[in-house]
Write an enzyme that holds these catalytic residues in place. Structure first.
Site, short mmCIF file in Angstrom:
data_model
loop_
_atom_site.label_atom_id
_atom_site.label_comp_id
_atom_site.label_asym_id
_atom_site.label_seq_id
_atom_site.Cartn_x
_atom_site.Cartn_y
_atom_site.Cartn_z
CB SER A 57 -0.95 0.02 1.21
OG SER A 57 -1.95 -0.95 1.08
CG ASP A 70 1.52 -2.36 -8.30
OD1 ASP A 70 0.42 -2.55 -8.84
OD2 ASP A 70 1.67 -2.26 -7.07
N GLY A 122 -6.05 -4.75 -2.55
CA GLY A 122 -7.14 -4.05 -1.89
C GLY A 122 -8.47 -4.34 -2.56
#
Length: 310
Positions: free
Chosen positions: A144, A251, A274
């Site tokens: 995060s 990512d 998430g």
């Protein structure tokens, strides 16, 4: 087959708040999909957690935890010991993906381009720049964007203490890749879409991720078709190489700046992406006409199927 689901949320990591958001959203969606959901706010009281799980008698444990203990293989190991079926990745793949340096090492071996990086102690930062500027400082095992700092040319002060960094433990120092932030969800081994994350100010920080309106999500990403396909392929390779199950999200950075090299770079894989209203996996699923209850239901049924096949 029992429709009982025990949903783990909260936890004790730096991502507790995010996990609570994810857990509440997923519990609501699962109930809409017809499941009988028992929500469990996880603490450090392990005997209590074990009793809560035993009392719930779940067919599946839906793991909505994020960060340390919930995402790094620890709670997965506990669930294995209890003989419980659970969503997302197993012990080994969770541990590997959470350790950013090891994950990059494994993913690079299947032909995916990774950014240059090294692992150091915080004290080493006080001795000088570990890489040419600009570079990124991040915790080795957090998610995060917790504790992420970018050191640019001309910066006079570098965070070196726990209070300044916002985390403890080993540090990954990574070459800063200019350009665009991209992310790809993988569901059952198949990449869904590529989203560009365009923060309206600064970089894609914790605040930019979880504050509504701070970041624009562009899906599908408006990038060259060959780069789009490369991102899809790389995310699938990462998912497979790390041994992920269910849903993961990888990512990337794409350097399309005027002086850039035009290449795509893998950063990391999230085995517990998430699942809040601002999250990227539900957004990509919606892009492909899958509702949030359908997505959460798929994750439960996928876990059951994986257990039967094993």
């Amino acid at each position: 087959m029992s429709r009982k689901v025990a949903l783990l949320k909260g936890g004790v990591s730096a991502e507790r708040e995010v996990s609570l958001w994810s857990g509440e959203a997923c519990a609501k969606a699962l109930r809409e999909a017809g499941y009988d959901v028992t929500e469990i706010d996880v603490s450090k009281d392990i005997p209590r957690l074990i009793k809560q799980l035993q009392d719930a008698e779940p067919a599946v444990v839906f793991n909505a935890l994020h960060g340390r203990w919930g995402e790094d293989g620890c709670v997965q190991g506990l669930l294995e010991l209890l003989g419980l079926t659970y969503t997302h990745s197993g012990v080994l793949s969770s541990a590997l993906a959470m350790h950013k340096e090891r994950a990059k090492m494994i993913v690079s071996q299947v032909g995916v381009r990774v950014s240059e990086s090294l692992t150091i102690q915080a004290s080493a930062l006080a001795k000088g720049d570990p890489l040419p500027r600009p570079y990124v400082i991040k915790p080795l095992s957090e998610g995060s964007s917790v504790g992420v700092h970018i050191v640019f040319e001309g910066d006079n002060h570098i965070a070196t203490t726990r209070a300044e960094l916002g985390f403890d433990g080993d540090i990954m120092v990574e070459r800063y890749i200019p350009g665009r932030e991209l992310t790809v969800a993988v569901m059952g081994g198949k990449a869904l879409a590529v989203t560009e994350l365009a923060p309206k100010q600064g970089f894609y920080s914790y605040e930019a991720k979880y504050t509504d309106g701070k970041t624009e999500h562009i899906v599908p990403a408006q990038i060259p078709e060959e780069v789009y396909q490369e991102a899809l392929d790389a995310a699938e390779k990462a998912h497979q190489a790390l041994g992920c199950n269910g849903v993961s999200r990888s990512d990337f950075r794409y350097d399309d700046t005027p002086k850039g090299d035009g290449k795509l770079y893998y950063l990391e894989t999230n085995t517990q992406p998430g699942m809040s209203s601002l999250s990227l996996v539900p957004e990509q699923a919606r892009y492909l006409d899958m509702s949030f209850p359908e997505l959460c239901g798929w994750m439960v049924e996928d876990a059951l199927q994986s257990r039967e096949e094993s």
